[in-house]
Design a protein around this motif. Structure first.
Motif, PDB file in Angstrom:
ATOM      1  N   ALA A 101       0.862  -1.184   0.000  1.00  7.18           N
ATOM      2  CA  ALA A 101       0.000   0.000   0.000  1.00  7.18           C
ATOM      3  C   ALA A 101       0.894   1.228   0.000  1.00  7.18           C
ATOM      4  O   ALA A 101       2.007   1.190   0.532  1.00  7.18           O
ATOM      5  CB  ALA A 101      -0.906  -0.001   1.226  1.00  7.18           C
ATOM      6  N   PRO A 102       0.443   2.318  -0.588  1.00  7.54           N
ATOM      7  CA  PRO A 102       1.249   3.534  -0.580  1.00  7.54           C
ATOM      8  C   PRO A 102       1.552   3.993   0.842  1.00  7.54           C
ATOM      9  O   PRO A 102       0.680   3.949   1.716  1.00  7.54           O
ATOM     10  CB  PRO A 102       0.362   4.550  -1.312  1.00  7.54           C
ATOM     11  N   VAL A 103       2.778   4.427   1.071  1.00  6.70           N
ATOM     12  CA  VAL A 103       3.177   4.882   2.398  1.00  6.70           C
ATOM     13  C   VAL A 103       2.306   6.034   2.874  1.00  6.70           C
ATOM     14  O   VAL A 103       1.893   6.083   4.049  1.00  6.70           O
ATOM     15  CB  VAL A 103       4.663   5.303   2.394  1.00  6.70           C
ATOM     16  N   VAL A 104       2.003   6.970   1.996  1.00 10.28           N
ATOM     17  CA  VAL A 104       1.191   8.127   2.383  1.00 10.28           C
ATOM     18  C   VAL A 104      -0.189   7.684   2.860  1.00 10.28           C
ATOM     19  O   VAL A 104      -0.705   8.193   3.858  1.00 10.28           O
ATOM     20  CB  VAL A 104       1.080   9.125   1.212  1.00 10.28           C
ATOM     21  N   ASP A 105      -0.783   6.701   2.185  1.00 12.45           N
ATOM     22  CA  ASP A 105      -2.088   6.186   2.614  1.00 12.45           C
ATOM     23  C   ASP A 105      -1.993   5.539   3.986  1.00 12.45           C
ATOM     24  O   ASP A 105      -2.885   5.710   4.833  1.00 12.45           O
ATOM     25  CB  ASP A 105      -2.608   5.157   1.607  1.00 12.45           C
ATOM     26  N   MET A 106      -0.911   4.776   4.216  1.00 17.13           N
ATOM     27  CA  MET A 106      -0.719   4.125   5.511  1.00 17.13           C
ATOM     28  C   MET A 106      -0.590   5.157   6.629  1.00 17.13           C
ATOM     29  O   MET A 106      -1.189   5.019   7.699  1.00 17.13           O
ATOM     30  CB  MET A 106       0.523   3.237   5.469  1.00 17.13           C
ATOM     31  N   LEU A 107       0.165   6.218   6.392  1.00 18.76           N
ATOM     32  CA  LEU A 107       0.338   7.260   7.400  1.00 18.76           C
ATOM     33  C   LEU A 107      -0.983   7.960   7.708  1.00 18.76           C
ATOM     34  O   LEU A 107      -1.288   8.251   8.873  1.00 18.76           O
ATOM     35  CB  LEU A 107       1.375   8.281   6.932  1.00 18.76           C
ATOM     36  N   ALA A 108      -1.768   8.233   6.670  1.00 17.36           N
ATOM     37  CA  ALA A 108      -3.056   8.896   6.861  1.00 17.36           C
ATOM     38  C   ALA A 108      -3.986   8.043   7.715  1.00 17.36           C
ATOM     39  O   ALA A 108      -4.653   8.555   8.632  1.00 17.36           O
ATOM     40  CB  ALA A 108      -3.692   9.205   5.505  1.00 17.36           C
ATOM     41  N   ARG A 109      -4.021   6.729   7.439  1.00 16.37           N
ATOM     42  CA  ARG A 109      -4.878   5.834   8.231  1.00 16.37           C
ATOM     43  C   ARG A 109      -4.381   5.744   9.667  1.00 16.37           C
ATOM     44  O   ARG A 109      -5.164   5.796  10.616  1.00 16.37           O
ATOM     45  CB  ARG A 109      -4.898   4.439   7.601  1.00 16.37           C
ATOM     46  N   LYS A 110      -3.067   5.578   9.840  1.00 15.52           N
ATOM     47  CA  LYS A 110      -2.490   5.374  11.165  1.00 15.52           C
ATOM     48  C   LYS A 110      -2.737   6.573  12.070  1.00 15.52           C
ATOM     49  O   LYS A 110      -3.098   6.424  13.238  1.00 15.52           O
ATOM     50  CB  LYS A 110      -0.983   5.116  11.021  1.00 15.52           C
ATOM     51  N   TYR A 111      -2.521   7.760  11.549  1.00 15.44           N
ATOM     52  CA  TYR A 111      -2.592   8.959  12.380  1.00 15.44           C
ATOM     53  C   TYR A 111      -3.897   9.730  12.237  1.00 15.44           C
ATOM     54  O   TYR A 111      -4.068  10.783  12.855  1.00 15.44           O
ATOM     55  CB  TYR A 111      -1.410   9.885  12.052  1.00 15.44           C
ATOM     56  N   GLY A 112      -4.818   9.221  11.420  1.00 20.84           N
ATOM     57  CA  GLY A 112      -6.091   9.894  11.251  1.00 20.84           C
ATOM     58  C   GLY A 112      -5.941  11.254  10.595  1.00 20.84           C
ATOM     59  O   GLY A 112      -6.632  12.217  10.949  1.00 20.84           O
ATOM     60  N   ARG A 113      -5.022  11.331   9.630  1.00 25.88           N
ATOM     61  CA  ARG A 113      -4.748  12.586   8.941  1.00 25.88           C
ATOM     62  C   ARG A 113      -5.297  12.548   7.520  1.00 25.88           C
ATOM     63  O   ARG A 113      -5.614  11.490   6.983  1.00 25.88           O
ATOM     64  CB  ARG A 113      -3.233  12.844   8.878  1.00 25.88           C
TER      65      ARG A 113
END
Length: 234
Positions: free
Chosen positions: A53-65
């Motif tokens: 999965a794209p890293v940016v998508d993972m970060l958005a899901r993880k941090y609710g951003r």
């Protein structure tokens, strides 16, 4: 003196921390008498092999951003990497299971080419348009590092090859209390967590060499077992 470094290719602070450690080691008077060994630590061992999965998508899901906020987080990490002279691209990177990479790194260790492969894998993951979650890319990196192509392919084709070595590293990390990476262990006596500044590593090496107790360094940026990575606050 032996320094063991637990890290994961998916961890940007491991990429940055290795560069800082290398600089710190260069300023250590006894650097030629230091053996550096890289150990396995999977940030996301539960992720399915072959699924990315794209890293940016993972970060958005993880941090609710939002995706834009996640891109901003990546830019902050990229700034830290570039300050160390590292190449870091913030778009087009994937996140996935790194077990095969770790198995291949153990093959490289057995052939005396571990750091060469590690550096190439870091650069491919963070600085180039090459996915380290693709078996053909891993074979190419292995050959570039000086490994035999046939042997590298055989390891990747056999899920059991070097699997025990990876798991042993991960058990040791747990026993040593490592819950984030990078994690540095000096002569199995002193531990340093996170991507500390180069001068902290130099000082720790000097103190370990002298046999004195290493002062506990301040917390530094690191990546955690759920795959998330701390982002410096500005």
């Amino acid at each position: 003196m032996r320094v063991e470094i637990w890290s994961d290719i998916a961890c940007p602070w491991c990429y940055i921390g290795k560069a800082r450690f290398t600089k710190g080691l260069a300023d250590f008077a006894h650097r030629d008498e230091v053996e550096v060994v890289f150990r396995s630590f999977e940030l996301d061992p539960g992720s399915a092999k072959g699924v990315t999965a794209p890293v940016v998508d993972m970060l958005a899901r993880k941090y609710g951003r939002t995706l834009e906020e996640a891109r901003g987080m990546e830019e902050q990490v990229a700034s830290a990497a570039r300050a160390e002279g590292l190449t870091y691209r913030t778009e087009g990177r994937d996140h996935g299971n790194t077990f095969d990479i770790h198995r291949l790194l153990h093959l490289a260790a057995a052939r005396g080419r571990q750091e060469e492969l590690l550096d190439l894998a870091y650069l491919a993951n963070f600085g180039e348009e090459r996915s380290v979650f693709d078996a053909e890319v891993l074979v190419t990196l292995a050959v570039e590092a000086g490994l035999d192509e046939v042997e590298a392919r055989a390891v990747l084709a056999d899920d059991s090859a070097y699997a025990a070595e990876v798991r042993a590293d991960e058990r040791e990390a747990s026993e040593l209390g490592a819950n984030a990476v990078p994690f540095f262990v000096l002569d199995r006596r002193y531990g340093i967590s996170g991507g500390q500044p180069a001068e902290v590593f130099t000082r720790a090496l000097e103190q370990a060499w002298a046999g004195r107790e290493v002062a506990e360094p301040a917390a530094a940026d690191a990546c955690e077992p759920d795959g998330s990575c701390a982002v410096p606050q500005r």
